[in-house]
Design a protein around this motif. Structure first.
Motif, PDB file in Angstrom:
ATOM      1  N   GLY A  37       0.745  -1.375   0.177  1.00  0.00           N
ATOM      2  CA  GLY A  37       0.036   0.029  -0.049  1.00  0.00           C
ATOM      3  C   GLY A  37       0.590   0.943   0.178  1.00  0.00           C
ATOM      4  O   GLY A  37       2.048   1.305  -0.030  1.00  0.00           O
ATOM      5  N   TRP A  38       0.069   2.804   0.073  1.00  0.00           N
ATOM      6  CA  TRP A  38       0.738   3.674   0.106  1.00  0.00           C
ATOM      7  C   TRP A  38       0.751   4.715   1.113  1.00  0.00           C
ATOM      8  O   TRP A  38       1.043   5.722   1.165  1.00  0.00           O
ATOM      9  N   GLY A  39       0.503   3.857   2.416  1.00  0.00           N
ATOM     10  CA  GLY A  39       0.172   4.203   3.488  1.00  0.00           C
ATOM     11  C   GLY A  39       1.462   5.474   4.253  1.00  0.00           C
ATOM     12  O   GLY A  39       1.950   5.822   4.726  1.00  0.00           O
ATOM     13  N   ASP A  40       2.827   4.879   3.577  1.00  0.00           N
ATOM     14  CA  ASP A  40       4.114   5.315   4.012  1.00  0.00           C
ATOM     15  C   ASP A  40       4.562   6.139   3.383  1.00  0.00           C
ATOM     16  O   ASP A  40       5.859   6.956   3.452  1.00  0.00           O
ATOM     17  N   VAL A  41       4.427   6.409   1.835  1.00  0.00           N
ATOM     18  CA  VAL A  41       4.959   7.038   0.642  1.00  0.00           C
ATOM     19  C   VAL A  41       4.067   8.821   1.489  1.00  0.00           C
ATOM     20  O   VAL A  41       2.611   8.776   1.172  1.00  0.00           O
ATOM     21  N   ALA A  42       5.192   9.178   1.460  1.00  0.00           N
ATOM     22  CA  ALA A  42       4.908  11.331   1.408  1.00  0.00           C
ATOM     23  C   ALA A  42       5.211  12.376   0.650  1.00  0.00           C
ATOM     24  O   ALA A  42       4.626  13.069   0.443  1.00  0.00           O
ATOM     25  N   ALA A  43       6.175  11.525  -0.489  1.00  0.00           N
ATOM     26  CA  ALA A  43       6.061  12.573  -1.926  1.00  0.00           C
ATOM     27  C   ALA A  43       6.357  11.573  -3.144  1.00  0.00           C
ATOM     28  O   ALA A  43       7.359  10.714  -2.608  1.00  0.00           O
ATOM     29  N   ALA A  44       6.419  11.942  -4.383  1.00  0.00           N
ATOM     30  CA  ALA A  44       6.357  10.990  -5.159  1.00  0.00           C
ATOM     31  C   ALA A  44       7.060  12.090  -6.613  1.00  0.00           C
ATOM     32  O   ALA A  44       6.519  13.453  -6.587  1.00  0.00           O
ATOM     33  N   GLY A  45       8.259  11.807  -7.133  1.00  0.00           N
ATOM     34  CA  GLY A  45       8.442  12.473  -8.634  1.00  0.00           C
ATOM     35  C   GLY A  45       9.162  11.854  -9.393  1.00  0.00           C
ATOM     36  O   GLY A  45       9.851  11.020  -9.285  1.00  0.00           O
ATOM     37  N   ILE A  46       9.433  12.732 -10.188  1.00  0.00           N
ATOM     38  CA  ILE A  46      10.493  12.313 -11.163  1.00  0.00           C
ATOM     39  C   ILE A  46      11.280  13.355 -11.178  1.00  0.00           C
ATOM     40  O   ILE A  46      10.714  14.645 -12.173  1.00  0.00           O
ATOM     41  N   GLY A  47      12.431  13.302 -11.596  1.00  0.00           N
ATOM     42  CA  GLY A  47      13.857  14.262 -11.710  1.00  0.00           C
ATOM     43  C   GLY A  47      14.423  13.408 -13.199  1.00  0.00           C
ATOM     44  O   GLY A  47      14.872  12.310 -13.701  1.00  0.00           O
ATOM     45  N   GLY A  48      14.962  14.553 -13.714  1.00  0.00           N
ATOM     46  CA  GLY A  48      16.610  14.096 -14.640  1.00  0.00           C
ATOM     47  C   GLY A  48      17.786  13.749 -13.919  1.00  0.00           C
ATOM     48  O   GLY A  48      18.092  13.443 -15.567  1.00  0.00           O
ATOM     49  N   PHE A  49      18.034  14.005 -13.187  1.00  0.00           N
ATOM     50  CA  PHE A  49      19.350  14.379 -13.405  1.00  0.00           C
ATOM     51  C   PHE A  49      19.569  13.671 -11.584  1.00  0.00           C
ATOM     52  O   PHE A  49      21.276  13.999 -10.784  1.00  0.00           O
ATOM     53  N   GLN A  50      19.335  12.759 -10.638  1.00  0.00           N
ATOM     54  CA  GLN A  50      19.172  12.170  -9.894  1.00  0.00           C
ATOM     55  C   GLN A  50      19.830  10.795  -9.813  1.00  0.00           C
ATOM     56  O   GLN A  50      19.842   9.843 -11.039  1.00  0.00           O
ATOM     57  N   THR A  51      21.113  11.041  -8.753  1.00  0.00           N
ATOM     58  CA  THR A  51      22.090   9.731  -8.863  1.00  0.00           C
ATOM     59  C   THR A  51      21.963   9.539  -7.174  1.00  0.00           C
ATOM     60  O   THR A  51      22.647  10.243  -6.682  1.00  0.00           O
ATOM     61  N   SER A  52      21.962   8.289  -7.096  1.00  0.00           N
ATOM     62  CA  SER A  52      21.511   7.778  -5.518  1.00  0.00           C
ATOM     63  C   SER A  52      23.201   6.760  -5.476  1.00  0.00           C
ATOM     64  O   SER A  52      23.010   6.271  -4.569  1.00  0.00           O
TER      65      SER A  52
END
Length: 533
Positions: A474-489
């Motif tokens: 489920g989605w209960g623990d998700v606070a934010a969502a998005g798509i970035g162009g230059f994310q490095t993890s």
């Protein structure tokens, strides 16, 4: 014009190097380039990588570049020699040096600085010298014996280039080590042409590896390096973007590097190499190149730019028109799809991260969806991992598991623990500590409880990209969502630099997230059909 740009940008950084350098002859740290150590005194050891800056200074002292106020300055020569001698004085007893923490014994820092010292010694004309020669033998011997964890081909190529110079300076005692390390490097080349950088191909680091192989081949044409170098250049040529930029977040180490000197050297036997430099140096000429001007990575680029100026070929080829069609590199997990003026550079082993160009302009850069949990953890699609990949004429599909981004920061407690470890048992097992840190910061992967699917469809003369995320719990623990162009993890020292193409807003998926029911998939579809998309 391009050659002048190399000189202009390189010379503009020399004042920074001189500011980083302790230039006081009576100082105990005379010749140290680590300002955090000798001036701010916030570091308890000098960074060995910083002594690499002796090479740009030696080149500035020697080259008759336009506007070069440093050429022939006696004090600049003295400061450069002081930098070489500080590298010797600050080394461990076995010749190694540290980079990020004490007793690290970092192969990259040792190899970069040794290469710089050897070439600077040749430029300055330093002959037999007991202190310097002892240091060179110790460091080269340590590098020849050392096997660092992980496959970093640019480090291995540096070692080969260093050992070739050691044979040149000291004779045949280094011959066996040179041949062994050259063979090891060549075993890391993919049949597709690229050399391994951790889990795959990184065109930016590959350009450095090419430079070092071309350099070693010129010194030792009997090592069989030329044909592997040619294959690497051909792969690199397929990955240079229409605007001249190279690499990005869809590649194995997410760098935007470009080191041009090797292609000028290789052009003596591969004339078409100059055409690649003609394209890839356009951002430098237009003052739109990535910014590499930080204290740790600026030196690599400076000496490559200056060596490219020195090696510049007058007989040059112009870049050919980029062809339509597909280039698929399955071992690298990379795909180039060019049609109707659009060029898509896709890293499907990175969850479908991509860059899309229309003509010579960047339309969009994309590193896939990211989800931030209420506890601060971030799940991403672009970490290297197993994916399901399918390729049809007008459709590309990538699916797999999201993974937790690597965002660990150093805290006072962690710093104390690391220092205590390295000052006690860790100093005797630096490779074990490095392997553990690599796993934490670079190579290890922890799956997140989300599944992703990305579909790219070619339709109506443009690309439609559809992303779907399903949550296991489920989605209960998700606070934010998005798509970035230059994310490095992951931790890559030479990634996350500024480039003009990064003027791109974050795609906020907050409204889509709020509208979700408990078990519904998060989905978003976007269309990119040209420069105005």
């Amino acid at each position: 014009m391009l050659r002048d740009a190399l000189a202009r940008h390189a010379l503009a950084e020399i004042p920074k190097l001189l500011t980083l350098l302790d230039r006081t002859p009576v100082s105990p740290t005379y010749g140290c380039f680590d300002r955090n150590h000798w001036h701010y005194r916030v570091m308890d050891f000098p960074c060995g990588m910083s002594q690499e800056f002796v090479l740009p200074l030696a080149l500035a002292w020697s080259l008759d570049m336009p506007g070069n106020i440093y050429k022939g300055q006696p004090v600049l020569r003295a400061w450069t020699e002081a930098g070489i001698r500080f590298a010797a004085r600050s080394a461990h007893a076995d010749g190694s040096c540290d980079d990020y923490y004490p007793f690290e014994r970092a192969a990259g820092a040792a190899a970069f600085s040794l290469f710089a010292c050897l070439e600077a010694i040749r430029i300055l004309g330093i002959g037999e010298d007991a202190e310097i020669d002892r240091f060179l033998r110790l460091r080269a011997g340590w590098l020849a014996r050392h096997r660092e964890s992980g496959r970093l081909s640019n480090h291995e190529a540096l070692i080969v280039a260093c050992l070739a110079r050691m044979v040149e300076r000291f004779g045949g005692d280094w011959e066996g080590a040179l041949r062994e390390r050259a063979s090891r490097l060549l075993s890391w080349q993919s049949p597709e042409g690229w050399f391994a950088e951790y889990e795959g191909a990184d065109p930016g680091y590959l350009s450095l590896t090419i430079g070092l192989i071309a350099d070693a081949d010129r010194l030792r044409p009997d090592l069989g390096l030329r044909e592997p170098c040619r294959r690497a250049i051909e792969f690199l040529g397929a990955m240079i973007h229409p605007d001249g930029t190279v690499g990005g977040e869809y590649t194995s180490r997410a760098t935007l590097n470009y080191f041009p000197h090797g292609l000028e050297i290789a052009a003596r036997w591969m004339p078409e190499a100059t055409a690649l430099n003609e394209r890839a140096l356009q951002p430098l000429a237009a003052d739109s190149q990535p910014c590499f001007s930080d204290d740790r990575i600026v030196g690599h680029h400076l000496w490559s730019w200056m060596l490219a100026w020195r090696e510049w070929r007058a007989d040059r080829r112009k870049p050919a028109l980029l062809p339509d069609g597909r280039r698929h590199f399955p071992k690298a997990g990379l795909l180039v799809d060019a049609r109707a003026g659009h060029r898509l550079y896709l890293g499907y082993s990175r969850g479908g991260a991509f860059k899309l160009f229309d003509g010579g302009s960047l339309v969009h850069s994309d590193t896939g969806p990211a989800l931030r949990m209420k506890n601060g953890k971030v799940a991403v699609t672009h970490l290297h991992g197993p994916v399901r990949f399918s390729l049809a004429e007008n459709e590309i599909e990538i699916a797999g598991r999201m993974a937790w981004a690597k965002s660990q920061l150093l805290t006072p407690a962690k710093s104390i623990l690391l220092r205590t470890t390295m000052l006690t048992v860790g100093r005797f097992f630096p490779d074990l500590v490095r392997r553990l840190l690599q796993r934490i910061l670079v190579t290890g992967r922890k799956d997140a409880p989300f599944r992703f699917r990305r579909v790219l469809r070619w339709e109506m003369a443009g690309w439609t990209v559809r992303d779907e995320i399903e949550a296991d719990d489920g989605w209960g623990d998700v606070a934010a969502a998005g798509i970035g162009g230059f994310q490095t993890s992951v931790a890559t020292v030479m990634a996350r630099v500024w480039q003009q193409g990064q003027f791109q807003t974050w795609t906020d998926l907050g409204p889509e997230l709020k509208a979700l029911r408990e078990n519904k998939a998060l989905s978003v579809e976007r269309r990119f059909s040209g420069r105005s998309s």
